[in-house]
Design a protein around this motif. Structure first.
Motif, PDB file in Angstrom:
ATOM      1  N   PHE A   1       8.496   1.893  -2.017  1.00  0.00           N
ATOM      2  CA  PHE A   1       9.359   3.072  -1.908  1.00  0.00           C
ATOM      3  C   PHE A   1       8.533   4.361  -1.901  1.00  0.00           C
ATOM      4  CE2 PHE A   1      11.989   6.374  -3.919  1.00  0.00           C
ATOM      5  CZ  PHE A   1      13.078   6.357  -3.055  1.00  0.00           C
ATOM      6  N   ASN A   2       7.565   4.451  -2.815  1.00  0.00           N
ATOM      7  CA  ASN A   2       6.745   5.665  -2.892  1.00  0.00           C
ATOM      8  C   ASN A   2       5.860   5.825  -1.654  1.00  0.00           C
ATOM      9  OD1 ASN A   2       7.774   6.397  -5.394  1.00  0.00           O
ATOM     10  ND2 ASN A   2       6.271   5.187  -6.512  1.00  0.00           N
ATOM     11  N   SER A   3       5.335   4.700  -1.142  1.00  0.00           N
ATOM     12  CA  SER A   3       4.484   4.768   0.055  1.00  0.00           C
ATOM     13  C   SER A   3       5.283   5.264   1.255  1.00  0.00           C
ATOM     14  CB  SER A   3       3.898   3.386   0.352  1.00  0.00           C
ATOM     15  OG  SER A   3       3.093   2.944  -0.704  1.00  0.00           O
ATOM     16  N   LEU A   4       6.484   4.694   1.413  1.00  0.00           N
ATOM     17  CA  LEU A   4       7.325   5.124   2.531  1.00  0.00           C
ATOM     18  C   LEU A   4       7.752   6.583   2.381  1.00  0.00           C
ATOM     19  CD1 LEU A   4       9.494   1.939   3.086  1.00  0.00           C
ATOM     20  CD2 LEU A   4       7.681   2.807   4.536  1.00  0.00           C
TER      21      LEU A   4
ATOM     22  N   LEU B   1      -0.903  -3.702   5.782  1.00  0.00           N
ATOM     23  CA  LEU B   1      -0.963  -4.131   4.383  1.00  0.00           C
ATOM     24  C   LEU B   1       0.151  -5.122   4.075  1.00  0.00           C
ATOM     25  CD1 LEU B   1      -2.310  -3.437   1.521  1.00  0.00           C
ATOM     26  CD2 LEU B   1      -0.298  -2.015   1.170  1.00  0.00           C
ATOM     27  N   ILE B   2       1.384  -4.798   4.477  1.00  0.00           N
ATOM     28  CA  ILE B   2       2.513  -5.691   4.221  1.00  0.00           C
ATOM     29  C   ILE B   2       2.313  -7.017   4.946  1.00  0.00           C
ATOM     30  CG2 ILE B   2       5.007  -5.981   4.539  1.00  0.00           C
ATOM     31  CD1 ILE B   2       4.255  -3.972   2.371  1.00  0.00           C
ATOM     32  N   ARG B   3       1.805  -6.953   6.180  1.00  0.00           N
ATOM     33  CA  ARG B   3       1.561  -8.184   6.932  1.00  0.00           C
ATOM     34  C   ARG B   3       0.540  -9.066   6.226  1.00  0.00           C
ATOM     35  NH1 ARG B   3       0.753  -5.926  11.390  1.00  0.00           N
ATOM     36  NH2 ARG B   3      -1.503  -5.929  11.521  1.00  0.00           N
TER      37      ARG B   3
ATOM     38  N   VAL C   1       1.510   8.337  11.713  1.00  0.00           N
ATOM     39  CA  VAL C   1       1.234   7.112  12.470  1.00  0.00           C
ATOM     40  C   VAL C   1       0.061   6.359  11.862  1.00  0.00           C
ATOM     41  CG1 VAL C   1       0.447   6.233  14.706  1.00  0.00           C
ATOM     42  CG2 VAL C   1       2.188   8.026  14.609  1.00  0.00           C
ATOM     43  N   TYR C   2      -0.994   7.105  11.444  1.00  0.00           N
ATOM     44  CA  TYR C   2      -2.194   6.485  10.864  1.00  0.00           C
ATOM     45  C   TYR C   2      -1.841   5.672   9.613  1.00  0.00           C
ATOM     46  CZ  TYR C   2      -6.758   6.261   8.510  1.00  0.00           C
ATOM     47  OH  TYR C   2      -7.867   5.842   7.863  1.00  0.00           O
ATOM     48  N   TYR C   3      -1.097   6.328   8.700  1.00  0.00           N
ATOM     49  CA  TYR C   3      -0.775   5.632   7.450  1.00  0.00           C
ATOM     50  C   TYR C   3       0.325   4.599   7.641  1.00  0.00           C
ATOM     51  CZ  TYR C   3      -3.822   8.650   4.755  1.00  0.00           C
ATOM     52  OH  TYR C   3      -4.900   9.288   4.242  1.00  0.00           O
ATOM     53  N   LEU C   4       1.232   4.803   8.600  1.00  0.00           N
ATOM     54  CA  LEU C   4       2.258   3.802   8.855  1.00  0.00           C
ATOM     55  C   LEU C   4       1.637   2.521   9.389  1.00  0.00           C
ATOM     56  CD1 LEU C   4       5.282   3.395   8.690  1.00  0.00           C
ATOM     57  CD2 LEU C   4       5.478   4.192  11.040  1.00  0.00           C
ATOM     58  N   ASN C   5       0.624   2.664  10.259  1.00  0.00           N
ATOM     59  CA  ASN C   5      -0.087   1.480  10.757  1.00  0.00           C
ATOM     60  C   ASN C   5      -0.786   0.749   9.618  1.00  0.00           C
ATOM     61  OD1 ASN C   5       0.624   1.772  13.418  1.00  0.00           O
ATOM     62  ND2 ASN C   5      -1.127   3.053  13.940  1.00  0.00           N
ATOM     63  N   LYS C   6      -1.419   1.520   8.738  1.00  0.00           N
ATOM     64  CA  LYS C   6      -2.094   0.896   7.585  1.00  0.00           C
ATOM     65  C   LYS C   6      -1.081   0.190   6.692  1.00  0.00           C
ATOM     66  CE  LYS C   6      -6.324   3.677   7.129  1.00  0.00           C
ATOM     67  NZ  LYS C   6      -7.217   2.528   7.051  1.00  0.00           N
TER      68      LYS C   6
ATOM     69  N   ILE D   1      -3.569   3.508   1.097  1.00  0.00           N
ATOM     70  CA  ILE D   1      -2.145   3.837   0.928  1.00  0.00           C
ATOM     71  C   ILE D   1      -1.913   4.579  -0.387  1.00  0.00           C
ATOM     72  CG2 ILE D   1       0.171   2.868   0.665  1.00  0.00           C
ATOM     73  CD1 ILE D   1      -0.873   2.699   3.491  1.00  0.00           C
ATOM     74  N   GLU D   2      -2.539   4.097  -1.485  1.00  0.00           N
ATOM     75  CA  GLU D   2      -2.378   4.765  -2.784  1.00  0.00           C
ATOM     76  C   GLU D   2      -2.962   6.181  -2.746  1.00  0.00           C
ATOM     77  OE1 GLU D   2      -0.744   1.987  -5.824  1.00  0.00           O
ATOM     78  OE2 GLU D   2      -0.551   4.004  -5.107  1.00  0.00           O
TER      79      GLU D   2
END
Length: 644
Positions: A450-453, A478-480, A469-474, A506-507
């Protein structure tokens, strides 16, 4: 004056007399028609509907028919009447009563062997659940209807309409789940069927729903065109409810296009019709949209009044989506009026309500999965036990002599030993599965996600597209990695280090990139060949960040050392320059809500279990670091993993 009063009383008396005198006449007509139908007892919807179509709108007539057919044991006829009673109750927002009626109608359709009525009632039941935002249950009912309809070789007109309703309803569920392209695909299927059978009501509904999906996608001109087509069909069939829905939706498009004056006129027109109906769901939506446009027109008193009216109706009937929208618009209204405390209060309600909805849906979904898994597991166990029992019986009957009995004893002993061995192995496998599940749940921490999103959303709001876009790809990578590694018992050290880099990146968003993460690998160490439990190091990094560095001012460093300084072992050290364990423990003790280090404990268990299959045992050591003045200067975690 006296004469005028007498005339009014006379007219009223005549009206009542005519109304009451017609009741026995209608009941007599219904009885005659029902008796003629009882002679042939049709099970197809259209055959029954041709006789009673004109009496569908009167609930007292429907109740009479349901009771009369029940008395004469005509299940298909009773199902027909109960279905229309359910639709009537749904349209006046009596949802629980509607659910009871449709469920009973399904039972009667099955009893009367009327597949058409069974399909119809599953669809209508799904529509009611969709109104209540019970999307999973709604989807189950629509798919049940679709499954039954698709298995009919030569579908009748009624079955074709049910297929269209199923596709439309599934599209609406996709719409609720924000899968707009999938929704449009389902609505197109439904439109194709409705066009082939020239069903104007179905065309009106599907054009409106297609418009809604396009509106969410931002294709406003296309959405407006579809809404106007829907309104035209509703006017042709004189559907007042359809007229209300379409005018409200067109008004909403006008609001988004800044055409506020036309929007208000259209929504006011919609409200005057909606008040004459008993459909609370759409009445609430009209009030809320009227409050929205009046806010834009700076008619603040009227706007607040209408928004509160829409909210009251929504809360009375538990329309979750409408409640959420009302909170959002009330917050915006108070903000433009300078009432910031009220604006903040409604904004908090809006956020809390949305989070509650999401949690309820997630919890319900998870509970359904658990129940389904447990049921399947128990059924499998019962079948296996039954098979084993049958084998034992056959062996016992087949063996009569002493030698054969001896063979049975030997076999049973072997089986017993095998069972004990299998039980031990199953316990071990169960332990592995439990650790994997716990590991996955700890990695998929809802607060972290939740915090990352939220952090990524902030980049989007600030129009920082490249960062978003950069962090969304990361984040997606990560989730994958978490999901792909959750089923593995081991992974290479190289893959683990890649995961750690993604996690820290991400953190780092939440720490304004103040975290300095460095990995040092000894020259002779091949990290691609070294195997460790997947995702086992992340809890130690997380612990260093949140317990060691989050409360520290200034430079925040984490250094990961990897070396092969002992034979048959690999040593991994996690060093941070945080506040130290003692200070972290004091901070933790002062908190009202205590955070448990579940991830670290789970990693320790997994390391121990991993080393059970090797010749050497894993070791874990925590060291407190101090500076020259004997003050705490961080923590070192040393993990020794056996290679053989």
């Amino acid at each position: 004056m006296r004469i005028k009063e007498n005339i009014i009383c006379l007219i009223f008396s005549l009206f009542c007399f005519c109304g009451f005198s017609q009741q026995p006449e209608i009941k007599q007509i219904l009885t005659e028609k029902a008796d003629s139908l009882l002679k042939i007892r049709p099970v197809n919807y259209n055959d029954i509907n041709q006789t009673f179509r004109r009496y569908q709108r009167d609930s007292s007539n429907l109740r009479f028919l349901a009771d009369y057919f029940a008395e004469n044991k005509y299940a298909a006829g009773e199902s027909y009447a109960l279905n229309h009673l359910g639709v009537h109750n749904r349209n006046v927002s009596q949802y629980q009563k509607a659910i009871e009626l449709h469920k009973k109608a399904i039972e009667k359709a099955q009893e009367g062997k009327s597949v058409e009525l069974e399909i119809l009632n599953y669809n209508m039941l799904g529509v009611v659940y969709r109104r209540l935002d019970a999307l999973r249950t709604a989807l189950d009912n629509h798919y049940e209807a679709l499954s039954l309809a698709e298995n009919i070789p030569n579908p009748s007109m009624s079955v074709k309409r049910s297929l269209a309703v199923s596709s439309n309803s599934i599209g609406n569920i996709y719409l609720s789940l924000k899968q707009y392209e999938l929704a449009i695909e389902q609505f197109s299927k439904s439109l194709e069927i409705e066009t082939s059978i020239d069903n104007k009501l179905g065309l009106a509904i599907n054009y409106h729903n297609t418009g809604a999906a396009k509106e969410y996608l931002g294709r406003m001109d296309e959405a407006l065109e579809d809404y106007q087509k829907s309104l035209l069909y509703n006017l042709q069939i004189n559907s007042k409810l359809g007229e209300v829905i379409c005018k409200n939706s067109i008004g909403q498009i006008y609001i988004k296009q800044k055409n506020f004056v036309e929007a208000e006129k259209l929504i006011q027109s919609s409200l005057s019709i909606a008040k004459t109906l008993k459909d609370a769901f759409h009445l609430a939506g009209v009030y809320i949209n009227l409050g929205w446009v009046q806010t834009e027109l700076k008619q603040y008193e009227e706007a607040e009044k209408n928004l509160m009216e829409g909210l009251a109706i929504s809360e009375e009937h538990d329309f979750t989506s409408s409640i959420s929208e009302a909170y959002r618009l009330l917050s915006a209204l108070h903000e433009v009026r300078g009432r910031f405390p009220q604006a903040l209060e409604y904004h908090k309600k809006y956020q809390a309500f949305n989070e509650e909805i999401a949690n309820e849906k997630n919890s319900q979904y998870v509970n359904d999965l658990i129940i389904k898994y447990d049921a399947e597991k128990k059924n499998t166990q019962i079948k296996l036990l039954a098979q084993e029992n049958e084998i034992v019986k056959l062996k016992y009957r087949r063996n009569q002599s002493v030698w054969i009995v001896s063979l049975i004893v030997t076999s049973l002993m072997a089986i017993l030993l095998y069972i004990l061995y299998r039980q031990r192995m199953l316990k071990k496998e169960k332990r592995i599965l439990t650790l994997q599940q716990k590991m996955l749940s700890s990695q998929m921490n809802p607060h972290f996600i939740f915090n990352s999103l939220n952090s990524i959303k902030l980049y989007i709001i600030n129009n920082e597209k490249e960062n978003a876009v950069y962090y969304l790809n990361k984040f997606s990578k990560l989730i994958r990695l978490i999901l792909s590694n959750s089923n593995k018992q081991e992974a290479s050290l190289a893959e683990e280090l890649e995961f750690l880099k993604l996690y820290v990146d991400i953190e780092n968003i939440r720490f304004d990139n103040q975290l300095n993460f460095e990995i040092s690998v000894e020259a002779d160490t091949d990290i691609n060949l070294i195997k460790i439990p997947p995702l086992v190091l992340q809890p130690f990094i997380e612990n260093a960040i949140w317990h060691g560095l989050s409360s520290k001012e200034g430079e925040k460093n984490i250094h990961l050392f990897i070396k092969s300084d002992e034979k048959d072992y690999i040593t991994i050290s996690v060093v941070d320059n945080g506040i130290g364990r003692e200070k972290a423990q004091q901070i933790k003790a002062s908190k009202i809500v205590k955070d448990e280090s579940v991830g670290v404990m789970l990693s320790i268990s997994r390391l121990q279990h991993f080393s059970n299959n090797l010749n050497h045992k894993a070791a874990l050591l925590f060291n407190d670091l101090f500076d020259k003045q004997k003050g705490p200067s961080g923590t070192e975690v040393i993990i020794k993993l056996p290679l053989t």
